[in-house]
Design an enzyme around this catalytic site. Structure first.
Site, PDB file in Angstrom:
ATOM      1  N   CYS A  11       4.302  -3.477  -1.462  1.00 41.19           N
ATOM      2  CA  CYS A  11       5.104  -3.161  -0.287  1.00 41.19           C
ATOM      3  C   CYS A  11       5.795  -4.389   0.473  1.00 41.19           C
ATOM      4  O   CYS A  11       6.263  -3.876   1.643  1.00 41.19           O
ATOM      5  CB  CYS A  11       3.896  -2.524   0.704  1.00 41.19           C
ATOM      6  SG  CYS A  11       2.745  -1.365  -0.110  1.00 41.19           S
ATOM      7  N   LYS A  19       6.115   2.393  11.138  1.00 36.13           N
ATOM      8  CA  LYS A  19       5.690   3.258  10.216  1.00 36.13           C
ATOM      9  C   LYS A  19       5.222   4.584  10.789  1.00 36.13           C
ATOM     10  O   LYS A  19       4.831   5.706  10.059  1.00 36.13           O
ATOM     11  CB  LYS A  19       4.622   2.803   9.217  1.00 36.13           C
ATOM     12  CG  LYS A  19       5.123   1.659   8.556  1.00 36.13           C
ATOM     13  CD  LYS A  19       4.095   1.118   7.375  1.00 36.13           C
ATOM     14  CE  LYS A  19       4.473   0.046   6.532  1.00 36.13           C
ATOM     15  NZ  LYS A  19       4.827  -1.127   7.183  1.00 36.13           N
ATOM     16  N   PHE A  30      -0.253  -4.890  -1.520  1.00 36.69           N
ATOM     17  CA  PHE A  30      -1.316  -4.692  -2.473  1.00 36.69           C
ATOM     18  C   PHE A  30      -1.011  -5.901  -3.263  1.00 36.69           C
ATOM     19  O   PHE A  30       0.126  -6.444  -3.508  1.00 36.69           O
ATOM     20  CB  PHE A  30      -1.283  -3.311  -3.126  1.00 36.69           C
ATOM     21  CG  PHE A  30      -1.985  -2.422  -2.510  1.00 36.69           C
ATOM     22  CD1 PHE A  30      -2.798  -2.314  -1.556  1.00 36.69           C
ATOM     23  CD2 PHE A  30      -2.137  -1.202  -3.463  1.00 36.69           C
ATOM     24  CE1 PHE A  30      -3.409  -1.524  -0.689  1.00 36.69           C
ATOM     25  CE2 PHE A  30      -2.590  -0.218  -2.747  1.00 36.69           C
ATOM     26  CZ  PHE A  30      -3.356  -0.188  -1.591  1.00 36.69           C
ATOM     27  N   HIS A  58       5.563   5.046   5.538  1.00 37.09           N
ATOM     28  CA  HIS A  58       5.570   3.845   4.331  1.00 37.09           C
ATOM     29  C   HIS A  58       6.307   4.159   3.260  1.00 37.09           C
ATOM     30  O   HIS A  58       5.966   4.879   2.186  1.00 37.09           O
ATOM     31  CB  HIS A  58       3.949   3.545   4.180  1.00 37.09           C
ATOM     32  CG  HIS A  58       3.734   2.195   3.425  1.00 37.09           C
ATOM     33  ND1 HIS A  58       5.008   1.390   3.211  1.00 37.09           N
ATOM     34  CD2 HIS A  58       2.841   1.302   3.458  1.00 37.09           C
ATOM     35  CE1 HIS A  58       4.451   0.212   2.695  1.00 37.09           C
ATOM     36  NE2 HIS A  58       3.113   0.104   2.910  1.00 37.09           N
ATOM     37  N   GLU A 115      -4.432  -7.415  10.465  1.00 38.68           N
ATOM     38  CA  GLU A 115      -3.191  -7.956  10.899  1.00 38.68           C
ATOM     39  C   GLU A 115      -3.161  -8.396  12.570  1.00 38.68           C
ATOM     40  O   GLU A 115      -2.948  -9.366  12.686  1.00 38.68           O
ATOM     41  CB  GLU A 115      -2.197  -6.974  10.617  1.00 38.68           C
ATOM     42  CG  GLU A 115      -0.742  -7.064  11.321  1.00 38.68           C
ATOM     43  CD  GLU A 115       0.361  -6.426  11.067  1.00 38.68           C
ATOM     44  OE1 GLU A 115       1.631  -6.707  11.107  1.00 38.68           O
ATOM     45  OE2 GLU A 115      -0.114  -5.336  10.571  1.00 38.68           O
ATOM     46  N   HIS A 171       3.121  -4.630  10.259  1.00 38.66           N
ATOM     47  CA  HIS A 171       3.229  -3.845   8.777  1.00 38.66           C
ATOM     48  C   HIS A 171       2.132  -2.531   9.071  1.00 38.66           C
ATOM     49  O   HIS A 171       2.796  -1.627   8.875  1.00 38.66           O
ATOM     50  CB  HIS A 171       2.312  -4.715   7.894  1.00 38.66           C
ATOM     51  CG  HIS A 171       2.134  -4.117   6.389  1.00 38.66           C
ATOM     52  ND1 HIS A 171       3.179  -3.889   5.681  1.00 38.66           N
ATOM     53  CD2 HIS A 171       1.112  -3.646   6.013  1.00 38.66           C
ATOM     54  CE1 HIS A 171       3.094  -3.332   4.650  1.00 38.66           C
ATOM     55  NE2 HIS A 171       1.421  -3.263   4.790  1.00 38.66           N
TER      56      HIS A 171
END
Length: 416
Positions: free
Chosen positions: A164, A335, A401, A340, A314, A303
């Protein structure tokens, strides 16, 4: 001496069907592009909220011959790149040296749709073979290669796959080439078309997708919410034209913002579990390289995926960096509206961050009417856009990830 880097063009494939301006205005209004995804003609039907670029017509945007040479992720990438290239004014003859102009592109999954079609043709439809163009349609560097060929860019043709964070890493590496004097112009961004049935099923099996039980699909993505239930898959593409500042000034190009810093790190701890320390490193690297003081940062495009572990991690990282000043920093997770889009998301969010600085308007986090106590401590923008705050610098975060972190630091174009 490091070169300054200007953003001179933006382009995208919008889930709303309009152009970049229309997309950003909808973000400012808090409009959601999330809709229901319902499978048909498969053994196990599925209904989940997703974001699909349903109005994207590759033939209309690219022409039939060009569109026919690409999988959907590359088609969307090409369309966004052409729009950004035109806005930058580089479509005029002799506007650039092709050996000093290149591509750096991100995609997490590449041409998954062509591979799924191949599987269906072979195993479900009983065909003897797949299309002989499957490899070149499906390869992860198909988008970057096609953009380079179409625009005549000879400096470099680079592809990045770090889940991502793919697009943000691509943008950061493009920035680095210009900053170091290796290129004058870079077309950069990302694209992914992840709504193939097999991909959606794989994500659903991880139990981190927002379920299909919200009152409306638009309410499904809820970053930082006390009752958030998971991320919403999306497809899409966005492109930025980055340019050596002096080169852009010399040709009278529109300068939308300055990309001033890039930070990258690896959590080196777990494949899917985020780590505060790694994120802190990437944020600090971006700010240090940009030479942006903490009190100049007024906005963070988070994010913010709406997962249980990701969101508070975060927030903890940002509070570690900003300390006592964190409460003054505006934050939102776009998002919540555009979903996403995996490897494309960093580019979409970078585009939003540039426009937020240019228009002095920060989009809200949609659906955020109850903030998780673990996610407090920053100035969450909710309900309506935050306008007229005079933000001089902003961050765009991507945490992926595999532990890959990428952070981009932007300044307003009129900072100097």
């Amino acid at each position: 001496m490091p070169r300054r880097v200007a953003v001179t063009g933006l382009g995208m494939v919008s889930p709303f069907g309009g152009d970049t301006h229309d997309f950003f205005q909808r973000m400012l209004r808090g409009e959601s592009a999330v809709r229901w995804y319902e499978t048909q003609d498969v053994p196990k039907p599925l209904a989940l909220p997703v974001v699909r670029c349903a109005e994207f017509d590759a033939v209309a945007r690219l022409g039939k011959p060009l569109a026919g040479t690409m999988d959907r992720f590359a088609q969307m990438g090409m369309a966004s790149a052409l729009e950004a290239w035109k806005q930058a004014g580089l479509d005029a003859e002799g506007a650039f040296d092709p050996w000093m102009a290149g591509v750096a592109w991100g995609s997490a999954l590449g041409g998954v749709q062509v591979y799924e079609r191949g599987y269906r043709d072979l195993w479900l439809n009983g065909q003897a073979r797949v299309s002989p163009s499957s490899v070149v349609l499906g390869m992860n560097n198909a988008a970057s290669s096609q953009i380079a060929i179409q625009l005549g860019l000879g400096n470099s043709c680079l592809s990045y796959t770090v889940a991502c964070a793919s697009a943000s890493a691509a943008i950061g590496e493009a920035f680095t080439r210009i900053r170091n004097g290796q290129a004058k112009i870079m077309v950069t961004g990302g694209s992914d078309a992840t709504l193939a049935y097999s991909v959606v099923r794989a994500w659903d099996a991880m139990r981190i997708l927002a379920p299909g039980d919200a009152t409306t699909a638009a309410e499904a993505s809820r970053p930082f919410h006390a009752r958030r239930a998971g991320l919403v898959l999306a497809e899409g593409a966005a492109a930025l034209v980055l340019e050596d500042w002096d080169h852009a000034m010399a040709r009278g190009a529109p300068i939308l913002a300055e990309l001033a810093g890039y930070g990258a790190s690896c959590d080196h701890q777990h494949l899917v579990r985020p780590a505060r320390e790694g994120q802190v490193q990437a944020i600090r690297q971006a700010l240090d390289q940009a030479e942006i003081p903490l009190d100049a940062v007024g906005y963070v495009n988070a994010h913010g995926t709406a997962t249980r572990e990701g969101d508070p991690t975060e927030i903890a990282a940002l509070k570690s960096v900003f300390g006592a000043r964190a409460a003054a920093v505006a934050i939102s997770a776009s998002k919540s509206m555009h979903g996403h889009a995996m490897g494309a998301t960093g580019a979409i969010e970078a585009l939003i961050t540039v426009l937020a600085l240019q228009q002095d308007a920060i989009p809200p986090t949609a659906n955020l009417d109850e903030i998780d106590p673990q996610c407090t401590g920053l100035r969450h923008v909710t309900g309506e856009a935050l306008r007229g705050s005079g933000v001089e610098a902003a961050l765009s975060n991507s945490f992926a990830f595999g532990g890959s972190n990428a952070v981009l630091a932007f300044r307003r174009a009129n900072h100097f």
